[in-house]
Design an enzyme around this catalytic site. Sequence first.
Site, PDB file in Angstrom:
ATOM      1  N   GLU A   1      -9.303  -1.264  -0.154  1.00 53.78           N
ATOM      2  CA  GLU A   1      -8.009  -0.578  -0.122  1.00 53.78           C
ATOM      3  C   GLU A   1      -7.345  -0.852  -1.464  1.00 53.78           C
ATOM      4  O   GLU A   1      -7.029  -1.999  -1.792  1.00 53.78           O
ATOM      5  CB  GLU A   1      -7.147  -1.106   1.025  1.00 53.78           C
ATOM      6  CG  GLU A   1      -5.782  -0.442   1.122  1.00 53.78           C
ATOM      7  CD  GLU A   1      -4.875  -1.117   2.131  1.00 53.78           C
ATOM      8  OE1 GLU A   1      -3.667  -1.228   1.860  1.00 53.78           O
ATOM      9  OE2 GLU A   1      -5.374  -1.540   3.195  1.00 53.78           O
TER      10      GLU A   1
ATOM     11  N   CYS B   1       1.856  -1.694   1.203  1.00 52.90           N
ATOM     12  CA  CYS B   1       0.906  -0.680   0.739  1.00 52.90           C
ATOM     13  C   CYS B   1       1.274   0.699   1.242  1.00 52.90           C
ATOM     14  O   CYS B   1       0.791   1.706   0.713  1.00 52.90           O
ATOM     15  CB  CYS B   1      -0.509  -1.039   1.196  1.00 52.90           C
ATOM     16  SG  CYS B   1      -0.668  -1.294   2.974  1.00 52.90           S
TER      17      CYS B   1
END
Length: 536
Positions: free
Chosen positions: A265, A302
């Site tokens: 990620e 995020c």
Amino acid sequence: MSNNIPRAASELSQEEEPVAAEVWSVDPRTGERRESVGHEATAADVDAAVRAAEAARPALADRETRIALLRAAAEELEAAGEEIIATADAETALGTTRLTGELGRTTGQLRAFADEVADGGYLDLTIDHADPSATPPRPDLRRTRLPLGVVAVYAASNFPLAFSVPGGDTASALAAGCPVVVKAHPDHPAVSELCVAAVRRAAERVGLAELADGVLSVVHGFDAGVELIRHPLVAAAGFTGSIRGGRALFDAAASRPVPIPFHGELGSLNPVVVTAAAAEERADAIGAGLAGSMTMGVGQFCTKPGLVFVPGGPAGDALLKTLAERVDEAPAGVLLDGRMREAFLEGVRERAALQDVTAPVVPGEADGRTVAAGFLTVPAARLADPAHGVLLEECFGPVTVIARYDVGNGDGEPTEVIGALERLAGNLTASLHIGADEAEDPTGPAARLLAALTPLAGRVLVNGWPTGVAVVPAQHHGGPYPATTSTSTSVGVAAIDRWLRPVAYQDTPPALLPPELRDENPLGLPRRVNGRRELG
């Protein structure tokens, strides 16, 4: 990065072994060292950790052992919760309230994976009996899924628990039967050691005392992370962090003599579109919601909304007025480390210097080591200019970019927004705020916007904010590159899929089959047999 496989520890002489640097826990509020945690791992240390993990693999093959381990790990983390939370706060400045919730999320994940292993559905057991009369004749085929092997996990900076040593990558890998070596994040080494100790105590409780160091271990240091991805016994890796660091590791994983899966990620802008109808109906609520989402955790999520399309005109002005009031009220906060602080300040300066960019609330330096939240505005048409390309990139910290778009002739056709969305890279999330009537029109502008947003992200929200990722089976936390390097989720029980590989047994004598594939189904697991689901 070199792609040479490291030699075993036994092949390294004392003369070759470098002096390891000390690892310090640092208080981000002051920049002062708190305590020495140990030393950065050498190549020999990494090799020893991976080989210990490999030795623990056979013990983790037992389903009941894994179930007990995951549940015991949750209990041990909770038992040490007061010290873990205090240490995590001292290393990250995220606050005890936030970290208490994160610990609950972490232990909840562990228990959820224990339940998933107990259920057995993750194995995707499928049996097709032989049919000699078929054309062509069909053999007996029985498929299950097996663990890949040792998993390397690279801990996240912004989640010292839920995406780090005891987090979702580790929990899902252990659930799959894969021992784990974690490359600790330098922003929270002390809490990393506390967490690995808790999981090892759990391993001892469930009969794995002699293998506890192999079930889960932690290594520190940049070079250790590089050595880990190269190690020939590492079978897969999970990463949460920057595009630059993640891409380097991804390339290293792919260029090994035997490439391995790398589930990274890396970064996400998380676009939001507010329709004119939504702004007309609830400008204040949307402005307040955006302020809360973009400043949550000092903008270090995020899933922080980093680019928001807001209509021009009075309704959009009202939305920005509320946004400005709420953001201006947000307290200054400390970022996770000095490097991130400097990157945030430089990112704000670079964006604010662009033509036609304004700052209704100026983000940047505050008192001491804190930073102030703020937002920038730009005409949406400017996003087509390559010189403004940085506005389409993530800026980690409490800032967002508001792109004001032309509502046109009043027909609500979002052509300017759709054109801008076509220039965006992949994201974890994409959000759409619509009016009440738009929710009932399957062919209207809102439907077209939703269709334009869907290819951009792994989670698409309507009338909501992305900073909150529910840990449930239906969740998907991932997205097109650079949000992630694979199509898998890192949140929810489906995250276990990353660490498994399918194997089909053909015409295999019953006594030689894994128990879950025998006709009598002694484990009572759910299966699909000759096309029909059986619940076990």
